[in-house]
Scaffold this active site. Sequence first.
Site, PDB file in Angstrom:
ATOM      1  N   LYS A  22      40.113  -4.820  71.683  1.00  0.00           N
ATOM      2  CA  LYS A  22      39.484  -3.687  71.776  1.00  0.00           C
ATOM      3  C   LYS A  22      40.183  -2.464  71.271  1.00  0.00           C
ATOM      4  CE  LYS A  22      40.221  -1.064  75.886  1.00  0.00           C
ATOM      5  NZ  LYS A  22      40.654   0.434  75.449  1.00  0.00           N
ATOM      6  N   ASN A  23      41.535  -2.401  71.303  1.00  0.00           N
ATOM      7  CA  ASN A  23      42.183  -1.301  70.754  1.00  0.00           C
ATOM      8  C   ASN A  23      42.138  -1.366  69.034  1.00  0.00           C
ATOM      9  OD1 ASN A  23      42.481  -0.497  73.342  1.00  0.00           O
ATOM     10  ND2 ASN A  23      44.643  -0.814  73.326  1.00  0.00           N
ATOM     11  N   CYS A 116      42.958  11.620  82.089  1.00  0.00           N
ATOM     12  CA  CYS A 116      42.051  10.270  82.530  1.00  0.00           C
ATOM     13  C   CYS A 116      42.981   9.828  83.837  1.00  0.00           C
ATOM     14  CB  CYS A 116      41.945   9.323  81.355  1.00  0.00           C
ATOM     15  SG  CYS A 116      43.384   8.407  80.973  1.00  0.00           S
ATOM     16  N   ARG A 121      46.145  13.053  79.104  1.00  0.00           N
ATOM     17  CA  ARG A 121      46.222  12.502  77.923  1.00  0.00           C
ATOM     18  C   ARG A 121      46.113  13.589  76.719  1.00  0.00           C
ATOM     19  NH1 ARG A 121      44.878   6.968  78.742  1.00  0.00           N
ATOM     20  NH2 ARG A 121      44.879   6.511  76.479  1.00  0.00           N
ATOM     21  N   ASP A 305      50.235  -1.511  79.113  1.00  0.00           N
ATOM     22  CA  ASP A 305      48.799  -2.217  79.293  1.00  0.00           C
ATOM     23  C   ASP A 305      48.868  -3.767  79.968  1.00  0.00           C
ATOM     24  OD1 ASP A 305      47.633   0.003  78.359  1.00  0.00           O
ATOM     25  OD2 ASP A 305      46.610  -0.939  76.871  1.00  0.00           O
ATOM     26  N   ARG A 397      35.213  -2.083  80.380  1.00  0.00           N
ATOM     27  CA  ARG A 397      35.429  -1.617  79.312  1.00  0.00           C
ATOM     28  C   ARG A 397      36.357  -2.358  78.463  1.00  0.00           C
ATOM     29  NH1 ARG A 397      39.486   2.932  80.475  1.00  0.00           N
ATOM     30  NH2 ARG A 397      39.460   2.676  78.091  1.00  0.00           N
TER      31      ARG A 397
END
Length: 417
Positions: A22-23, A116, A121, A305, A397
């Site tokens: 995803k990143n 967030c 952030r 993460d 997500r």
Amino acid sequence: MSGLKIVGGRALCGRIHVQGAKNSVLPILAASLLSGGETVIHNCPALSDVDAAIDILRHLGCRAEFTQGTAYVDSSTMTRCDIPDELMRRMRSSVIFLGAILARAGEAKLSMPGGCELGPRPIDLHLLAMERLGAELETRGGNLLLRSHGLRGGRIDLSIPSVGATENAMIAASGAQGETLITNAAREPEIGDLGRYLRALGVKIRGEGTSTVSVEGGGFAPCCQHTIIPDRIAAATFIAAAAASGGDLTLTGVAGDHMRAVLDAFSRMGVEIRECGDTMRVLSRGKLRSPGTVTTGPYPGFPTDAQPPLMAACLGAEGISVFVETVFQSRFRHVPELRRMGADIKVDGRVAIAQGPGRLHGARVEAPDLRGGAALMVAALAAEGESIITQMRHIDRGYEKIADLLRSVGAEAERID
Ligand code: UD1
């Protein structure tokens, strides 16, 4: 509101093909604006964040499609340079479009991203990078307006190796005249992937994946193909799930070299990991031990993460596991939810201490954020009885078709609405 029902206690056995990162795909979709040409991205994961990025590209006037693992973007038709508030809110990482829009259109208008789930952030480093390349910044009524009369290469010294700011700087510099030097750059594998995409586009780039990156903009190739690297955080989550459930899982399409700190932590716990090329067999037999102290940090350190899913796996491990979170302020929001499942965890500022081994029981819990949701999935797979995880929008997500995937390796998991 959709949720995930999991009845725990079943060992996960079988094969999982790990999705694309995803990143990695988000900055590459943004960078596809640069060339005014066509980009085809393979191994693109089906995630709500990817849908949001595709919607941003369409809003900007591009043709953008995503089907069966392949994204296609034609940015020759780009007509706009703004991202409306609604799209900015859908995906916090929308700020990654800043450098690309500015470089392509000479102007970018975005609403200011708020805080967030992980705490404030800030985007000061993203803005500093744009200013170093000659952009002028104006903030008005919660909106950011950046203008340039042609970006020029420059020196960007980052005070923190921010992943997003490094990516934005690399993308904007690709559209600037002359050479840019980025120091204290982030070194995450996703930065390397973006570098490979930009090189395929015709940008002269060196040092991506190290602390010093140099970029020389120039002519772009009219079309370009790219294959996204494996998602190391999704892989870490599946390892945590296999470890916690006492399973035998084979992960395919995985890059062990991108996740050494994670593999070390699981090995210390007594999880057996056998690597062979891009395949990894994860065996968890009998008792797990605490990995000791795990401190998160920029790559090649332990990824922030992966901290929540690892913590969930540690709840069944013998001894005290300590987590020191150095990247984000609010990264323990899964802890109160894990406690509802019987976990013994204490939090003091940026340190969490989990005492194991504990017996987890199923509960109704709420995903507080994406990776916090992943921790709840791992805990639910190991717990006795039924759990319902609500706020699936967070999990969607970052994890592709998660209920189907867990079922395919023997879990009792079902999506409920
Ligand atoms: C990216 C990842 C995210 C991961 C994080 C750290 C994406 C889409 N997201 O987020 O999953 O958890 O890297 O590995 O790739 N900071 C500033 N000013 C800035 C930018 C960042 O102070 O302008 C601070 C942040 O508040 C944070 C730290 O730098 O404390 C690291 O953040 P950063 O590396 O920028 O994370 P993201 O790129 O947002």
